[in-house]
Design an enzyme around this catalytic site. Structure first.
Site, PDB file in Angstrom:
ATOM      1  N   PRO A 197      38.970  42.074 -17.770  1.00 19.47           N
ATOM      2  CG  PRO A 197      36.754  41.351 -17.845  1.00 19.47           C
ATOM      3  CD  PRO A 197      37.732  42.081 -16.971  1.00 19.47           C
ATOM      4  CB  CYS A 198      41.846  42.228 -22.680  1.00 20.49           C
ATOM      5  SG  CYS A 198      41.577  40.635 -23.511  1.00 20.49           S
TER       6      CYS A 198
END
EC number: 2.1.1.37
Length: 604
Positions: free
Chosen positions: A398-399
């Site tokens: 996840p960013c």
């Protein structure tokens, strides 16, 4: 009055890798702007020490030497000037760090750099200068030149990924009389580059055939070997210029140009690909038995990846076994199917129940779910490896806590955020390398956003061993979506991709009008109904309309209805797409896998 030497010692000498046409990335020194007159922005003069010469280079073809050493340094290149310039710049880097290694031998200097520039005892303070003899040579070469003052943090306006995108690849020219004579010399056993048919002294092995190529042709091979159009390779397997003929069988990869077919007496169309040629009895050109190993060495992004290439001859496998972390809606498996790559087993780690239901709907019975990546145990790995080794590790953590768009991001190390999940990917990569036999080739592929801060990007690159490739989906679809990609898939870092002219209007049915050509990057919080100015994206008969989820799915490269489930609405489907990969981008970056696994025509 200050002396000339005192003024010179205050200059900022930038040690770089620089790229000029038909040459590999080469170590050099940017001549400071204070030494030269100024011209238009975007260019610098680079000094080559071995030749005592300079070249005018575009700034986006210049990269920091230390930061990009493992990306551009080629240990297999034995050119005398290349080795000399590497040694010189390495010693200059040590000098700037306050470490004096001027008396070291070439071998010791190269070994120090190739082992990661291990810390040395500092004998002086850090400086941006150079040893006096080198500094005077650089300044002398720069006198009277026109340049532009650029510091090491300069970022050109040109997007970094544009150098990997082109309209088309160049065609091979007609053979000259000298090349015709060289062909006869080649048949008699002389050392001739089989790609450009020219005499060479310092040669490299051709990656696919028993023969040698020159350094220029090696660079062209890295640029075009895996260039595709409509999911087919478009570069000649011998010379790497634009091809003319391809095999009728979709399971055959390689194509040839007519000039190479004529030169090497390859029958058309029966011998129009490398696998067909391998089955034939062409006496002029023989397919190399260890071509897979040579391709891996040609495209290895770092010393670590080079060291992980099996020593024994690799054979093409019938099927691949995949472990996908942060699998989402199964984009990885979708792309592998699109590439006709047969998957024997697909293990997926994902925690979103809706994402798992979507992937199960689209790939019934094909996915083995493992649950949370942070809970994978030794028993899980034993079960995974019980029936065979993992061939491909996919993942994109996840960013949210890494992207600079999020001003409250927690970064890589805050355990309360999602940033540390990257280290689970890296840890599993290392674990697979340790658990699996050393003679097994493990491919890996990791993705994250392009707008990482430098510290985060450098940390990820440090753990994975090389810098990322940045690719934007805007070149292949109707959306702006820049992403960073790390991995050891052959061709993913240097291959030039052919862009496609895709506009938002192309995806809209009926007569609505699209207010812009490209959809801005889709996120879980973005408004897909309006553009960046608040105008509706599509307008039909004077009435604003929202962009349909089915249209978004097609822009991402999926079929319409891919994310459709009765229990989830449009907003959740949009959020799941926002976390997915762009299929056209990833399919191009994974093309290199097709050389290592038999393709399945039944998957069409």
């Amino acid at each position: 009055m200050r002396s000339w030497l005192h003024d010179v010692q205050e200059l900022d000498f930038w040690l770089v890798w620089a790229k000029i046409t038909n040459e590999p990335w080469w170590p050099g020194i940017v001549i400071p702007g204070q030494v030269c007159k100024k011209i238009k922005p975007g260019y610098v003069w680079v000094f080559w020490n071995s030749e005592n010469n300079v070249s005018l280079v575009e700034v986006f073809q210049v990269a920091d030497f230390r930061e990009n050493f493992f990306r551009f340094h080629e240990p297999s290149l034995i050119d005398e000037g290349y080795i000399k310039d590497n040694v010189t710049i390495i010693k200059c880097y040590a000098w700037q760090q306050g470490c004096h290694i001027q008396s070291w031998s070439e071998d010791n200097t190269l070994a120090w750099a190739r082992n990661g520039f291990t810390p040395l005892k500092r004998l002086s303070i850090e400086t941006r200068g150079l040893p006096q003899q080198i500094m005077e040579a650089v300044v002398e070469a720069g006198k009277g030149l026109c340049s532009v003052s650029v510091d090491r943090n300069y970022v050109p306006e040109t997007k970094l990924d544009t150098k990997l995108v082109a309209e088309d690849i160049p065609k091979k020219r007609k053979l000259s009389a000298d090349q015709e004579r060289n062909m006869e010399r080649y048949k008699q056993g002389e050392k001739i580059c089989i790609a450009c048919i020219r005499k060479i002294e310092n040669s490299l092995e051709h990656p696919l055939f028993d023969g040698v190529i020159c350094n220029n042709c090696k660079v062209r091979a890295q640029q075009y070997m895996f260039t595709t159009k409509e999911n087919r390779l478009v570069a000649c397997a011998i010379c790497f210029w634009k091809s003319d003929v391809s095999c009728k069988s979709t399971s055959c990869l390689w194509t040839f140009c007519m000039k190479c077919c004529s030169t090497y007496m390859i029958e058309v169309p029966n011998r129009s690909c490398i696998r067909c040629l391998d089955e034939g009895n062409n006496l002029v050109l023989r397919v190399s038995d260890n071509r897979l190993n040579k391709v891996l060495h040609l495209f290895a992004p770092s010393m670590t990846d080079t060291a992980c290439i099996p020593i024994h001859t690799i054979s093409c496998k019938k099927q691949l076994r995949v472990l996908s972390l942060f699998d989402g809606i199964g984009t990885g498996l979708f792309v592998l199917h699109q590439l006709l790559l047969p998957v024997a087993k697909y293990f997926a780690s994902e925690i979103d129940p809706h994402a798992m239901k979507i992937s199960d709907k689209n790939f019934p019975g094909q996915i083995t779910h493992l649950g949370d990546v942070t809970h994978l145990s030794d028993d899980d790995f034993k079960k995974m490896l019980a029936d065979g080794n993992i061939d491909l590790l996919l993942g994109g953590s996840p960013c949210n806590d890494l992207s600079m768009v999020n001003h409250s991001r927690k970064g890589l190390y805050d355990l309360q955020g999602s940033g540390p999940l990257f280290f689970h990917y890296q840890n599993i990569l290392m674990k697979l390398r340790l658990l699996q036999p050393k003679d097994h080739m493990l491919f890996y592929f990791y993705e994250n956003v392009a707008n990482l801060d430098n510290k985060t990007k450098n940390t990820i690159s440090l753990f994975l061993g090389h810098n990322p490739t940045i690719m934007d989906a805007t070149h292949f679809s109707a959306q702006d979506r820049r992403r960073s990609f790390w991995g050891n898939i052959p061709g993913m870092h240097k291959t030039v991709q052919l862009k496609e002219d895709c506009k938002l209007q192309d995806y809209i049915c009926g007569n609505p009008y699209a207010s812009r050509q490209k959809l801005r990057t889709l996120t879980t919080s973005s408004d897909i109904a309006t553009d960046s100015f608040g105008n509706f994206l599509i307008d039909g008969n004077g009435k604003p309309q929202s962009l349909k989820i089915e249209t978004l799915e097609e822009i991402f490269g999926f079929s319409a209805g891919f994310t459709k489930l009765e229990e989830i609405g449009s907003y959740k489907r949009r959020c799941l797409l926002a976390c997915a990969w762009s299929v056209p981008v990833v399919s191009r970056l994974l093309q290199g896998l097709k050389l290592f696994f038999h393709l399945d025509n039944k998957m069409q």
